[in-house]
Design a protein around this motif. Structure first.
Motif, PDB file in Angstrom:
ATOM      1  N   ASP A 252     -51.663  75.549  90.654  1.00 33.82           N
ATOM      2  CA  ASP A 252     -50.827  76.603  91.252  1.00 33.82           C
ATOM      3  C   ASP A 252     -51.379  77.162  92.560  1.00 33.82           C
ATOM      4  O   ASP A 252     -50.869  78.173  93.052  1.00 33.82           O
ATOM      5  CB  ASP A 252     -50.649  77.755  90.266  1.00 33.82           C
ATOM      6  CG  ASP A 252     -49.294  77.716  89.574  1.00 33.82           C
ATOM      7  OD1 ASP A 252     -48.447  76.917  89.998  1.00 33.82           O
ATOM      8  OD2 ASP A 252     -49.093  78.471  88.617  1.00 33.82           O
TER       9      ASP A 252
ATOM     10  N   TRP B 196     -46.968  76.144  87.781  1.00 26.07           N
ATOM     11  CA  TRP B 196     -45.696  76.772  87.435  1.00 26.07           C
ATOM     12  C   TRP B 196     -44.694  75.818  86.777  1.00 26.07           C
ATOM     13  O   TRP B 196     -43.909  76.278  85.929  1.00 26.07           O
ATOM     14  CB  TRP B 196     -45.074  77.442  88.662  1.00 26.07           C
ATOM     15  CG  TRP B 196     -44.491  76.507  89.682  1.00 26.07           C
ATOM     16  CD1 TRP B 196     -45.093  76.051  90.808  1.00 26.07           C
ATOM     17  CD2 TRP B 196     -43.196  75.901  89.648  1.00 26.07           C
ATOM     18  NE1 TRP B 196     -44.269  75.195  91.477  1.00 26.07           N
ATOM     19  CE2 TRP B 196     -43.085  75.086  90.795  1.00 26.07           C
ATOM     20  CE3 TRP B 196     -42.108  75.967  88.763  1.00 26.07           C
ATOM     21  CZ2 TRP B 196     -41.952  74.338  91.087  1.00 26.07           C
ATOM     22  CZ3 TRP B 196     -40.967  75.219  89.048  1.00 26.07           C
ATOM     23  CH2 TRP B 196     -40.891  74.419  90.196  1.00 26.07           C
TER      24      TRP B 196
ATOM     25  N   ASP C  33     -34.739  80.619  88.453  1.00 28.02           N
ATOM     26  CA  ASP C  33     -35.939  81.452  88.375  1.00 28.02           C
ATOM     27  C   ASP C  33     -35.848  82.557  87.335  1.00 28.02           C
ATOM     28  O   ASP C  33     -36.745  83.407  87.253  1.00 28.02           O
ATOM     29  CB  ASP C  33     -36.267  82.040  89.749  1.00 28.02           C
ATOM     30  CG  ASP C  33     -37.030  81.049  90.614  1.00 28.02           C
ATOM     31  OD1 ASP C  33     -37.921  80.375  90.087  1.00 28.02           O
ATOM     32  OD2 ASP C  33     -36.726  80.951  91.818  1.00 28.02           O
TER      33      ASP C  33
ATOM     34  N   PHE D 247     -42.100  86.495  90.073  1.00 33.55           N
ATOM     35  CA  PHE D 247     -43.510  86.383  90.468  1.00 33.55           C
ATOM     36  C   PHE D 247     -43.760  87.155  91.759  1.00 33.55           C
ATOM     37  O   PHE D 247     -44.592  88.065  91.803  1.00 33.55           O
ATOM     38  CB  PHE D 247     -43.876  84.908  90.640  1.00 33.55           C
ATOM     39  CG  PHE D 247     -45.298  84.668  91.077  1.00 33.55           C
ATOM     40  CD1 PHE D 247     -46.363  85.028  90.270  1.00 33.55           C
ATOM     41  CD2 PHE D 247     -45.566  84.064  92.297  1.00 33.55           C
ATOM     42  CE1 PHE D 247     -47.678  84.797  90.670  1.00 33.55           C
ATOM     43  CE2 PHE D 247     -46.874  83.822  92.701  1.00 33.55           C
ATOM     44  CZ  PHE D 247     -47.925  84.187  91.886  1.00 33.55           C
TER      45      PHE D 247
ATOM     46  N   CYS E  95     -49.054  81.347  88.490  1.00 30.91           N
ATOM     47  CA  CYS E  95     -47.637  81.723  88.384  1.00 30.91           C
ATOM     48  C   CYS E  95     -47.136  81.253  87.015  1.00 30.91           C
ATOM     49  O   CYS E  95     -46.979  80.048  86.808  1.00 30.91           O
ATOM     50  CB  CYS E  95     -46.850  81.051  89.491  1.00 30.91           C
ATOM     51  SG  CYS E  95     -45.075  81.275  89.444  1.00 30.91           S
ATOM     52  N   ASP E  96     -46.906  82.137  86.068  1.00 32.44           N
ATOM     53  CA  ASP E  96     -46.906  83.576  86.021  1.00 32.44           C
ATOM     54  C   ASP E  96     -48.092  84.142  85.228  1.00 32.44           C
ATOM     55  O   ASP E  96     -48.055  85.301  84.851  1.00 32.44           O
ATOM     56  CB  ASP E  96     -45.627  84.037  85.328  1.00 32.44           C
ATOM     57  CG  ASP E  96     -44.489  84.352  86.287  1.00 32.44           C
ATOM     58  OD1 ASP E  96     -44.648  84.254  87.494  1.00 32.44           O
ATOM     59  OD2 ASP E  96     -43.415  84.693  85.801  1.00 32.44           O
TER      60      ASP E  96
ATOM     61  N   ASN F  48     -49.526  87.211  86.806  1.00 29.07           N
ATOM     62  CA  ASN F  48     -48.477  88.144  87.200  1.00 29.07           C
ATOM     63  C   ASN F  48     -48.773  89.542  86.649  1.00 29.07           C
ATOM     64  O   ASN F  48     -48.759  89.741  85.437  1.00 29.07           O
ATOM     65  CB  ASN F  48     -47.135  87.627  86.664  1.00 29.07           C
ATOM     66  CG  ASN F  48     -45.953  88.439  87.121  1.00 29.07           C
ATOM     67  OD1 ASN F  48     -46.006  89.650  87.195  1.00 29.07           O
ATOM     68  ND2 ASN F  48     -44.856  87.751  87.393  1.00 29.07           N
TER      69      ASN F  48
ATOM     70  N   SER G  90     -52.067  79.973  84.205  1.00 28.48           N
ATOM     71  CA  SER G  90     -51.526  79.615  85.509  1.00 28.48           C
ATOM     72  C   SER G  90     -51.647  80.817  86.428  1.00 28.48           C
ATOM     73  O   SER G  90     -51.864  81.938  85.978  1.00 28.48           O
ATOM     74  CB  SER G  90     -50.061  79.186  85.392  1.00 28.48           C
ATOM     75  OG  SER G  90     -49.260  80.267  84.980  1.00 28.48           O
TER      76      SER G  90
ATOM     77  N   HIS H  56     -38.906  83.236  84.845  1.00 26.08           N
ATOM     78  CA  HIS H  56     -39.973  84.239  84.913  1.00 26.08           C
ATOM     79  C   HIS H  56     -39.755  85.334  83.870  1.00 26.08           C
ATOM     80  O   HIS H  56     -40.708  85.795  83.225  1.00 26.08           O
ATOM     81  CB  HIS H  56     -40.034  84.856  86.312  1.00 26.08           C
ATOM     82  CG  HIS H  56     -40.398  83.883  87.386  1.00 26.08           C
ATOM     83  ND1 HIS H  56     -41.690  83.480  87.621  1.00 26.08           N
ATOM     84  CD2 HIS H  56     -39.627  83.226  88.286  1.00 26.08           C
ATOM     85  CE1 HIS H  56     -41.709  82.625  88.625  1.00 26.08           C
ATOM     86  NE2 HIS H  56     -40.467  82.448  89.048  1.00 26.08           N
TER      87      HIS H  56
END
Length: 455
Positions: free
Chosen positions: A341, A89, A131, A189, A407-408, A411, A405, A134
């Protein structure tokens, strides 16, 4: 005008660069001061939140620095060779903020949050501005797919609206099962797994046999005494991971004690963070109650790190770490090697635990299904994530064809928004209708709640 806008972008870029442990105390102090909790009390609340965040980051970093090498050793031991590398992340956040969408995401998201608060379409004051990356990540991928920065910004905004509504929806469960009153987690996330968890939990309800199985950490602790405590559970899981990784005796024991410590320390750091937040949360609720008759309860939106200390969340997550690597190897169509991650797997479960009412068995089943889907998503998005990294001058690690990854990259909400935007204006319209529809439904619920509170 360009100079003014450039100054605004640079200012918020500086703010985001300070990190959550610095920005959060400042915001908490300002909120406390404006809500008339007193300078001293506001200062103490802000600094307590900052200390809590630093403590959480230290413990989470310790968990990641011990799990990462263990997973690498597992990969080498079993000869795993997957061409898409999970870069973690921090790299994903850097890529998101380095994009054109990321450059303006903080002021845009703050504006949207204020508008939603004024229109009663959310109850969350999302102060977790770090955050917002995201939402920028989603927007950056959409911009690459469509070749249109404006559509990328729109995608980021729609993502935020959906997440704020889901944050409101899950807040009561957080208060009941995680002991986090006055808090919501509009985390791009964590919140993305809520719709899937609701659906899967309903499916388990109608499956004979499975719907009767229940594993509760508090019940285990009562039944097994000291051997059911989170510290012992974490130690046992750490020992198993160490053995599978082929560590020597010292390494196995070290990993066991470390993960046992993680299950003890994270809840304590989260409790300290809550100690700073509760006075501000109470003051905000009192202010809204006295001055706005048409509003329900107000939540302070925070990073999901505050919720990962739940014993069931941590226990299920640690069990799934080695299983994730195993799934990556046997899953048809997957090309992602989970690595950096793996430490964020607990973030996936913070809001799943209230949905399954603290049932560890259901959380494990939903987690396995979620990770299978997540690995496919991370594989599918890898080309766009790699292109976004190249655009941001991120160096692709040697030996990796592409990067992704958990995250994200894994997702489901990001994937759905990106792929719907990829089919043109019809897809954009579908996402917009869903986002606006959820906001309107949320407003109806909030107004109804407010009338009940003030009647």
């Amino acid at each position: 005008m360009d100079v003014l806008w450039g100054g605004i972008v640079n200012f918020f870029g500086f703010i985001s660069g300070l990190g959550a442990s610095v920005v959060m105390p400042i915001i908490i102090f300002i909120m406390g001061f404006l809500l008339k909790t007193g300078v001293g009390k506001s200062l103490r609340a802000g600094l307590t939140v900052g200390v809590g965040f630093i403590g959480l980051n230290l413990v989470i970093g310790m968990m990641g620095s011990n799990l990462g090498p263990a997973v690498q050793e597992m990969s080498q031991r079993f000869g795993l060779s997957l061409s898409v590398l999970d870069v973690g992340w921090p790299a994903a956040a850097a890529i998101a903020f380095a994009s054109r969408v990321g450059a303006i995401i903080i002021p845009v998201c703050l504006f949207v949050n204020i508008i939603m608060l004024l229109t009663n379409t959310t109850q969350t004051i999302d102060i977790d501005i770090w955050d917002y990356w995201h939402f920028a990540f989603t927007g950056a991928l959409v911009a690459i797919l469509t070749g249109n920065q404006g559509i990328g910004i729109l995608a980021a905004v729609l993502n935020e609206i959906i997440v704020l509504v889901l944050g409101d929806y899950t807040a009561p469960g957080l208060e009941k099962y995680n002991d986090l009153p006055g808090i919501s987690l509009p985390h791009g996330f964590t919140t993305a797994f809520v719709p899937g968890a609701i659906i899967l939990n309903k499916l388990i309800d109608i499956i004979p046999g499975l719907n009767k199985v229940e594993i509760d950490m508090s019940t285990l602790q009562k039944r097994f005494g000291v051997f059911g405590e989170p510290m012992l559970v974490g130690t046992v899981i750490g020992l198993i991971i160490g053995i599978v990784a082929g560590k020597d005796a010292a390494g196995v024991l070290g990993l066991g004690v470390t993960l046992g410590a993680v299950l003890v320390l994270i809840p304590k750091m989260a409790a300290m963070l809550m100690e700073g937040l509760i006075p501000i949360s109470d003051a905000a609720s009192d202010f809204i109650s006295k001055n706005f008759r048409n509003r329900g309860k107000i939540y302070i939106g925070l990073d999901s790190a505050i919720g990962i200390g739940h014993p069931t969340t941590l226990a299920v997550s640690l069990v799934l770490v080695p299983l994730t690597v195993f799934l990556a190897v046997i899953l048809p169509g997957n090309r992602v090697l989970p690595f950096a991650d793996l430490a964020v797997i607990p973030w996936m479960f913070v809001l799943i635990i209230p949905i399954v009412k603290n049932n560890g068995f259901r959380a494990l089943i939903i987690g396995l299904i979620t990770l299978v889907i997540g690995l496919w998503i991370a594989t599918d998005l890898a080309p766009m994530i790699t292109q976004a990294a190249i655009n941001a001058s991120f160096q692709i690690p040697t030996g990796a064809d592409q990067i992704s990854s958990i995250c994200d990259g894994a997702n489901p909400l990001t994937w759905a928004i990106v792929r719907l935007h990829g089919i043109g204006y019809i897809g954009i319209g579908i996402v917009a209708i869903i986002a606006v529809g959820l906001a309107i439904i949320n407003r109806v619920r909030i107004v109804k709640e407010a009338r009940a509170l003030h009647s």
